[in-house]
Design an enzyme around this catalytic site. Structure first.
Site, PDB file in Angstrom:
ATOM      1  N   GLY A 115       0.806  -1.214   0.000  1.00  0.00           N
ATOM      2  CA  GLY A 115       0.000   0.000   0.000  1.00  0.00           C
ATOM      3  C   GLY A 115       0.839   1.264   0.000  1.00  0.00           C
ATOM      4  O   GLY A 115       1.983   1.268   0.452  1.00  0.00           O
ATOM      5  N   HIS A 441       2.075 -22.249  47.128  1.00  0.00           N
ATOM      6  CA  HIS A 441       3.313 -23.011  47.297  1.00  0.00           C
ATOM      7  C   HIS A 441       3.131 -24.397  46.694  1.00  0.00           C
ATOM      8  O   HIS A 441       2.088 -25.004  46.904  1.00  0.00           O
ATOM      9  CB  HIS A 441       3.633 -23.136  48.790  1.00  0.00           C
ATOM     10  CG  HIS A 441       4.837 -23.977  49.063  1.00  0.00           C
ATOM     11  ND1 HIS A 441       6.110 -23.507  48.855  1.00  0.00           N
ATOM     12  CD2 HIS A 441       4.948 -25.258  49.482  1.00  0.00           C
ATOM     13  CE1 HIS A 441       6.969 -24.460  49.161  1.00  0.00           C
ATOM     14  NE2 HIS A 441       6.295 -25.549  49.535  1.00  0.00           N
TER      15      HIS A 441
HETATM   16  P1  FAD Z   1       5.670  -5.759  11.924  1.00  0.00           P
HETATM   17  O1  FAD Z   1       5.404  -6.954  12.733  1.00  0.00           O
HETATM   18  O2  FAD Z   1       7.044  -5.571  11.376  1.00  0.00           O
HETATM   19  O3  FAD Z   1       4.616  -5.804  10.738  1.00  0.00           O
HETATM   20  C1  FAD Z   1       4.609  -4.880   9.720  1.00  0.00           C
HETATM   21  C2  FAD Z   1       3.905  -5.489   8.532  1.00  0.00           C
HETATM   22  O4  FAD Z   1       3.605  -4.451   7.609  1.00  0.00           O
HETATM   23  C3  FAD Z   1       4.747  -6.499   7.748  1.00  0.00           C
HETATM   24  O5  FAD Z   1       4.040  -7.688   7.594  1.00  0.00           O
HETATM   25  C4  FAD Z   1       4.979  -5.829   6.395  1.00  0.00           C
HETATM   26  O6  FAD Z   1       4.974  -6.754   5.320  1.00  0.00           O
HETATM   27  C5  FAD Z   1       3.774  -4.916   6.299  1.00  0.00           C
HETATM   28  N1  FAD Z   1       3.986  -3.752   5.461  1.00  0.00           N
HETATM   29  C6  FAD Z   1       4.960  -2.814   5.559  1.00  0.00           C
HETATM   30  N2  FAD Z   1       4.796  -1.854   4.637  1.00  0.00           N
HETATM   31  C7  FAD Z   1       3.696  -2.180   3.940  1.00  0.00           C
HETATM   32  C8  FAD Z   1       3.026  -1.594   2.852  1.00  0.00           C
HETATM   33  N3  FAD Z   1       3.451  -0.459   2.311  1.00  0.00           N
HETATM   34  N4  FAD Z   1       1.940  -2.219   2.369  1.00  0.00           N
HETATM   35  C9  FAD Z   1       1.501  -3.384   2.908  1.00  0.00           C
HETATM   36  N5  FAD Z   1       2.081  -3.973   3.928  1.00  0.00           N
HETATM   37  C10 FAD Z   1       3.172  -3.393   4.453  1.00  0.00           C
HETATM   38  N6  FAD Z   1       9.005  -8.743  20.115  1.00  0.00           N
HETATM   39  C11 FAD Z   1       8.483  -9.185  21.279  1.00  0.00           C
HETATM   40  O7  FAD Z   1       7.742  -8.444  21.938  1.00  0.00           O
HETATM   41  N7  FAD Z   1       8.741 -10.453  21.742  1.00  0.00           N
HETATM   42  C12 FAD Z   1       9.550 -11.297  21.064  1.00  0.00           C
HETATM   43  O8  FAD Z   1       9.765 -12.423  21.521  1.00  0.00           O
HETATM   44  C13 FAD Z   1      10.126 -10.853  19.855  1.00  0.00           C
HETATM   45  N8  FAD Z   1      10.932 -11.678  19.154  1.00  0.00           N
HETATM   46  C14 FAD Z   1      11.457 -11.228  17.970  1.00  0.00           C
HETATM   47  C15 FAD Z   1      12.318 -12.081  17.280  1.00  0.00           C
HETATM   48  C16 FAD Z   1      12.872 -11.666  16.090  1.00  0.00           C
HETATM   49  C17 FAD Z   1      13.805 -12.598  15.344  1.00  0.00           C
HETATM   50  C18 FAD Z   1      12.549 -10.385  15.558  1.00  0.00           C
HETATM   51  C19 FAD Z   1      13.120  -9.931  14.242  1.00  0.00           C
HETATM   52  C20 FAD Z   1      11.709  -9.535  16.239  1.00  0.00           C
HETATM   53  C21 FAD Z   1      11.167  -9.949  17.461  1.00  0.00           C
HETATM   54  N9  FAD Z   1      10.330  -9.115  18.203  1.00  0.00           N
HETATM   55  C22 FAD Z   1       9.815  -9.546  19.397  1.00  0.00           C
HETATM   56  C23 FAD Z   1       9.974  -7.767  17.745  1.00  0.00           C
HETATM   57  C24 FAD Z   1       8.566  -7.792  17.105  1.00  0.00           C
HETATM   58  O9  FAD Z   1       8.557  -8.725  16.049  1.00  0.00           O
HETATM   59  C25 FAD Z   1       8.185  -6.406  16.611  1.00  0.00           C
HETATM   60  O10 FAD Z   1       8.305  -5.472  17.654  1.00  0.00           O
HETATM   61  C26 FAD Z   1       6.757  -6.400  16.096  1.00  0.00           C
HETATM   62  O11 FAD Z   1       6.580  -7.340  15.066  1.00  0.00           O
HETATM   63  C27 FAD Z   1       6.362  -5.008  15.594  1.00  0.00           C
HETATM   64  O12 FAD Z   1       5.062  -5.035  15.137  1.00  0.00           O
HETATM   65  P2  FAD Z   1       4.539  -4.034  14.007  1.00  0.00           P
HETATM   66  O13 FAD Z   1       3.096  -4.346  13.843  1.00  0.00           O
HETATM   67  O14 FAD Z   1       4.928  -2.662  14.346  1.00  0.00           O
HETATM   68  O15 FAD Z   1       5.335  -4.402  12.686  1.00  0.00           O
END
Ligand code: FAD
Ligand code: NAI
Length: 462
Positions: A115, A441
């Site tokens: 998007g 406990h």
């Molecule tokens: P995201 O989860 O990054 O989702 C964003 C989505 O938007 C993606 O699917 C992307 O494809 C989509 N997108 C982007 N731009 C567009 C566009 N223009 N059009 C359409 N779609 C789009 N956090 C924890 O709290 N606990 C954990 O155990 C943890 N483990 C992790 C392990 C790893 C290996 C990694 C990399 C991260 C981990 N995190 C963890 C962090 C966590 O994944 C992120 O903080 C979280 O996913 C952020 O959520 P979000 O919705 O902001 O973005």
């Protein structure tokens, strides 16, 4: 083309939760996602797959190290790496399908594709332009790059490649002793890899409580992880599927090298906002590339909101979820609230590490008078029975009022134990409130109560 009250861009924990809450509040909602499956980084290549591999390899560790002690004798399990990866993929599938089901249940349209926002009030997906009274950007984050290091996701990988390596490496170098490095480093160390972690600073997990850092490093070293601290990586060379990592020790500028089959680059993540058209819209950004929002998650352009990893604050799934719910509530004319002072963070190694609120170092810096209540899991009967007595609970409370200011746990189920302290902090509780609460406990939670008792007249079992 269709018209919506809200279009959410991104279906990670921020975006999908925002979309569900908007729909529950009676708003006509769509969510744009460019990936093949819903759930964002967290469900596809983050939290969920990493925890699946941590779980599987922890079971292996228990079988190898603790089963015989309990009289469970026999051959240790052998590792079928392909099957372990399939189990991980199965877990991802169940979770991402779960979000698809929730979208259908809540009548949320999934607009498939990438998007962009050609102007306020419009979202373009493919050739279609949709009207949206409100837009929530939840586009998440991507790994940061490191100068002199080229990622190929085969030999030199980010967390994404580390979740699907072709085979278990013999030697792995992890660059960055943060959350990803230590979780994924633990996975491969348990699978038999020789893991060396190279960290720029002089401590691991730099934002954590100092005492926890030291204890954590010792415990990981006991599990076979090696640490090179105060080291600046200069570059990684790859030849015939083998890597050579060059680093300089900051104390004397001496240069050293390490050989590896796999190099994991885990030196942080940065917001992902490519292709959204934010520049043309004049959306203000911070100098770290985050979308700037006000205290109601609205950008400087009316009707465009942003949440999660794409904005300021810790990059955590539950922080993104909380912001998703709050932004939806603001759009629906309700209050919307996130308490940034009570966001727990957890590292899912063994033992787990969890913290909430302020560290002792932060309290000292702020010149705040505080007291410390600490209790070791050595004094917890359940932990001893379960070979999980390494670690402690540490509660920091105001010296005068006894109000809880922070808590830091390293030990069994720390990621679950931290929540009773989060709830207490939400209610503005004193350590004495926890100390006076009857705890069942034998549970690990008794260690939390004992740490609270240690803020007052003292713990019983120490
Ligand atoms: P995201 O989860 O990054 O989702 C964003 C989505 O938007 C993606 O699917 C992307 O494809 C989509 N997108 C982007 N731009 C567009 C566009 N223009 N059009 C359409 N779609 C789009 N956090 C924890 O709290 N606990 C954990 O155990 C943890 N483990 C992790 C392990 C790893 C290996 C990694 C990399 C991260 C981990 N995190 C963890 C962090 C966590 O994944 C992120 O903080 C979280 O996913 C952020 O959520 P979000 O919705 O902001 O973005
Ligand atoms: P991080 O910020 O946790 O750690 C990065 C580490 O790399 C720091 O210790 C930093 O000092 C070090 N570093 C930076 N540049 C370096 C260099 N040039 N050479 C050597 N070391 C260097 O970042 P990480 O581990 O990549 O994770 C990214 C984000 O994902 C984190 O913000 C975290 O919140 C989130 N995450 C959360 C998890 C959880 O909640 N359990 C699990 C995994 C990721």
């Amino acid at each position: 083309m269709a018209s919506y009250d809200v279009i959410v861009i991104g279906s990670g924990p921020g975006g999908y939760v925002a979309a569900i809450r908007c729909a529950q509040l009676g708003l006509k909602t769509a969510c744009v996602e460019g990936r093949e499956t819903l759930g964002g980084t967290c469900l596809n290549i983050g939290c969920i797959p990493s925890k699946a591999l941590l779980h599987a390899t922890h079971q292996l560790h228990e079988a190898e190290h603790n089963f015989a002690k309990m009289g469970l004798k026999g051959k240790s399990p052998s590792v079928d790496w392909k099957q372990m990866l399939s189990y991980k993929d199965e877990v991802i599938g169940q979770n991402t399908k779960g979000i698809e089901f929730l979208f259908k249940k809540n009548k949320i349209d999934w607009l498939k594709g990438w998007g962009s926002i050609p102007e306020a009030g419009k979202v373009k997906v493919g050739d279609e332009v949709h009207d949206a009274k409100n837009i929530i950007i939840a586009s998440g984050s991507e790994p940061s790059s490191l100068p002199g290091v080229e990622i190929d996701e085969k030999v030199v990988v980010t967390s994404t490649g580390a979740l699907e390596l072709g085979k278990i490496p013999k030697k792995m170098v992890v660059i960055g002793a943060g959350v990803i490095g230590l979780e994924m480093g633990s996975v491969y160390a348990r699978l038999g890899a020789e893991v060396t972690v190279v960290e720029f600073l002089d401590t691991i997990t730099p934002t954590m409580d100092g005492e926890v850092q030291k204890s954590f490093q010792k415990l990981l070293q006991k599990q076979g992880l090696k640490f090179i601290l105060g080291a600046a990586v200069q570059g990684v060379e790859v030849s015939r599927s083998k890597a050579k990592v060059t680093y300089k020790l900051r104390k004397d500028d001496s240069e050293e090298t390490l050989d590896a089959d796999t190099v994991l680059v885990s030196t942080g993540r940065k917001p992902f906002t490519d292709g959204l058209g934010l520049d043309a819209l004049g959306i203000e950004m911070t100098d770290r590339g985050q979308i700037r929002t006000d205290d109601r998650w609205q950008t400087n352009v009316k009707g465009i909101y942003a949440i999660g990893d794409a904005i300021e604050g810790p990059m955590l799934a539950h922080k993104a979820e909380d912001e998703g719910m709050a932004a939806a509530e603001v759009i629906a004319g309700k209050h919307g609230h996130v308490n940034y002072g009570v966001i727990p963070s957890v590292i899912y190694t063994h033992p787990e590490v969890a913290s909430v609120g302020q560290t002792e170092e932060e309290l000292k810096k702020a010149d705040r008078a505080y007291k410390v209540g600490k209790f070791s899991f050595m004094g917890n009967g359940r932990a001893k029975a379960n070979f999980a007595a390494d670690g402690f609970v540490k509660i920091l409370a105001d010296k005068e009022t006894d109000r809880i200011l922070g808590a830091h746990i390293i030990g069994p189920m720390a990621g679950d134990l931290i929540h009773e302290i989060c709830v207490a902090m939400e209610f503005g509780a004193a350590a004495e409130d926890l100390a006076m609460t009857c705890h069942a406990h034998p549970t690990y939670s008794e260690a939390v109560r004992e740490a609270a008792l240690a803020c007052g007249d003292g713990p019983i079992h120490m």
